[in-house]
Motif scaffolding. Structure first.
Motif, short mmCIF file in Angstrom:
data_model
loop_
_atom_site.label_atom_id
_atom_site.label_comp_id
_atom_site.label_asym_id
_atom_site.label_seq_id
_atom_site.Cartn_x
_atom_site.Cartn_y
_atom_site.Cartn_z
N THR A 111 0.83 -1.20 0.00
CA THR A 111 0.00 0.00 0.00
C THR A 111 0.87 1.25 0.00
N TRP A 112 1.92 1.25 0.79
CA TRP A 112 2.82 2.40 0.88
C TRP A 112 3.53 2.66 -0.45
N VAL A 113 4.02 1.59 -1.08
CA VAL A 113 4.71 1.72 -2.36
C VAL A 113 3.73 2.20 -3.42
N GLU A 114 2.56 1.61 -3.48
CA GLU A 114 1.56 2.01 -4.47
C GLU A 114 1.19 3.48 -4.31
N ARG A 115 1.08 3.96 -3.07
CA ARG A 115 0.76 5.36 -2.82
C ARG A 115 1.88 6.27 -3.35
N GLN A 116 3.12 5.89 -3.10
CA GLN A 116 4.24 6.70 -3.59
C GLN A 116 4.27 6.75 -5.12
N ILE A 117 3.99 5.62 -5.75
CA ILE A 117 3.95 5.59 -7.22
C ILE A 117 2.82 6.48 -7.73
N ARG A 118 1.65 6.36 -7.12
CA ARG A 118 0.51 7.18 -7.54
C ARG A 118 0.81 8.67 -7.39
N GLU A 119 1.41 9.06 -6.25
CA GLU A 119 1.73 10.46 -6.02
C GLU A 119 2.76 10.97 -7.04
N ALA A 120 3.74 10.14 -7.35
CA ALA A 120 4.76 10.53 -8.33
C ALA A 120 4.13 10.69 -9.71
#
Length: 132
Positions: free
Chosen positions: A13-22
C-alpha cells in the motif's frame, strides 16, 4: 524517495501510494521509452536481461581493456580497408598501432592481449590492390 514506511501501513500500500503520487506530480513524464512496450517480453525469461541490454546499449564498453583494444584494432583494420586515401589508411593504422604499442609496453588488465602492431606497408599494399 527518502521517506521511511510508516508503521502499521502495509508495504504494498505504501509503495503504491508513492507511485501514484509521483504519477500525479508528473515525475514519470518524458522518460525514455515512454509509451513503448518493454523490449524482450516476447522472448524466454532471462534473469540477466537488464545486464545484456546495458551491454548492448553501451556497445560493449564493459569489456576488459585488453578485449576492448582487440575490438578497436579489428574496427581500425576494417576502417583502413574502407579508407578513401592512402594517407587515411596510414593515419588509422598509426593511431591504433600507438595504442597497441602502449598496451604492450604497459600491460593492461584482462586476458592476454595477443595483439601485434599492424604492418602498415603490407596493409597499404592490400589497400592499393583492392582499389585497382
Amino acid at each position: 524517495m527518502t521517506q521511511r514506511k510508516p508503521a502499521g501501513v502495509g508495504f504494498e500500500t505504501w509503495v503504491e501510494r508513492q507511485i501514484r503520487e509521483a504519477q500525479e506530480k508528473g515525475e514519470f513524464d518524458g522518460l525514455p521509452g515512454a509509451g513503448k512496450p518493454l523490449s524482450g517480453l516476447a522472448g524466454p525469461h532471462d534473469e540477466l536481461w537488464w545486464v545484456k541490454e546495458k551491454v548492448r546499449r553501451e556497445e560493449g564498453t564493459v569489456l576488459p581493456p585488453t578485449l576492448q583494444l582487440r575490438k578497436e584494432a579489428a574496427e581500425a583494420r576494417e576502417a583502413a580497408g574502407r579508407a578513401a586515401s592512402e594517407e587515411e589508411v596510414r593515419r588509422i593504422l598509426g593511431e591504433i598501432n600507438a595504442k597497441i604499442t602502449e598496451a604492450i609496453r604497459k600491460p593492461m588488465s584482462g586476458p592476454p592481449l595477443n595483439l601485434m602492431t599492424f604492418d602498415v606497408e603490407h596493409v597499404v599494399r592490400e589497400w592499393r590492390i583492392s582499389r585497382s
